[in-house]
Design an enzyme around this catalytic site. Structure first.
Site, short mmCIF file in Angstrom:
data_model
loop_
_atom_site.label_atom_id
_atom_site.label_comp_id
_atom_site.label_asym_id
_atom_site.label_seq_id
_atom_site.Cartn_x
_atom_site.Cartn_y
_atom_site.Cartn_z
N ALA A 1 -3.85 -6.94 11.58
CA ALA A 1 -2.75 -6.24 12.23
C ALA A 1 -2.39 -4.96 11.48
CB ALA A 1 -1.52 -7.15 12.34
N TYR A 2 -2.31 -5.06 10.17
CA TYR A 2 -1.99 -3.89 9.33
C TYR A 2 -3.08 -2.83 9.46
CZ TYR A 2 -1.18 -1.28 4.97
OH TYR A 2 -0.95 -0.29 4.05
N GLY A 3 -4.33 -3.24 9.37
CA GLY A 3 -5.42 -2.28 9.46
C GLY A 3 -5.49 -1.60 10.82
N ALA B 1 -3.02 -1.08 12.84
CA ALA B 1 -1.91 -0.14 12.92
C ALA B 1 -2.21 1.13 12.15
CB ALA B 1 -0.63 -0.80 12.40
N LYS B 2 -2.78 1.00 10.97
CA LYS B 2 -3.10 2.19 10.18
C LYS B 2 -4.21 3.02 10.84
CE LYS B 2 -0.14 1.74 6.78
NZ LYS B 2 1.00 2.68 6.67
#
Length: 263
Positions: A154-156, A158-159
């Protein structure tokens, strides 16, 4: 190097700790006036006191950059304190979001914090920057936006979206003197990362050094060590400066050689 941005005004979100605070300190050393925004009032007060002790002209504003209703308030606080906004460093972000624990709400929250917080502030600041024909916007991304990993999907994701947004903004507004870029840190010893080390060490019954060593085994860094917030902040300050006058829509890796693939 003279960054030639003395008396410019910058908003720094996620500014009470880590890369955000280090960026505010570096810009402050260049003579930039700082509106520091963060969610935690006590941490923000401490950060403001620290910067003022170093001679930085700084004001603090408690806000959550991931909330649409707070973005206008961040901009208004900067204008109230210093009269305008020339620079926005969007350092609010974080999370992990492993794929195996997928939830709709988790992904929404990651995108709100890591993408919309920066894009919304950029769109709030850009009109006045265009009027003056000068502006700098720097998004703090991550190497996770360049290399997929199911441990923080999820973090990746988004980035990765943030990198795309920076390019889109650069294509739209560079001709008006508003330059938008991303800085992509690798593993950096921020307070959040160190807290993660400690939590993992407590869970496994090992030391934090053991945890970091394992991290480096899983994702080797050519320089053999994680970065420090100040090292990322140096790159951010450069991107905010007159010295970066022909750089737009780029994503600068500040990762000690983590990413192996040529862009």
């Amino acid at each position: 190097m003279d960054l030639d941005i003395k008396d410019r005004v910058a908003i720094v979100t996620g500014g009470s700790k880590g890369i955000g605070l280090a960026s505010a300190a570096e810009l402050g050393r260049a003579g930039v006036k700082i509106l520091l925004a963060a969610r935690g009032e006590q941490d923000l007060d401490n950060a403001v006191k620290r910067l003022r002790a170093d001679g930085v002209d700084v004001a603090g504003h408690v806000a959550d950059a991931a909330k649409a209703e707070d973005v206008d308030g961040i901009h208004e606080a900067a204008v109230a304190a210093f009269g305008r906004v020339d620079i926005a460093v969007c350092a609010a972000g974080g999370g992990h979001g492993p794929l195996r624990s997928f939830s709709w709400q988790q992904w929404v929250e990651h995108f709100e914090l890591n993408v919309l917080s920066g894009v919304a502030l950029a769109m709030r600041c850009i009109p006045e920057m265009r009027e003056r024909g000068w502006g700098r916007i720097v998004f703090v991304g991550s190497t996770s936006g360049r290399e997929a990993d199911q441990r923080w999907a999820a973090y990746g994701a988004a980035k990765a979206a943030l990198i795309h947004a920076a390019k889109s903004l650069a294509l739209g507004y560079s001709k008006d003197g508003v330059l938008v870029n991303c800085v992509l840190p690798g593993l950096t010893r921020t307070e959040g990362v160190l807290a993660g080390y400690q939590a993992q060490a407590d869970r496994l019954g090992v030391t934090t050094d053991d945890v970091e060593r394992r991290m480096l085994e899983l994702q080797p860094i050519a320089m053999g060590r994680p970065g420090e917030s100040a090292e990322v902040a140096d790159a951010i300050a450069f991107m905010c400066s007159e010295r970066a006058s022909w750089i737009a829509g780029t994503s600068l890796l500040v990762d000690g050689g983590t990413i192996r693939v040529t862009p």
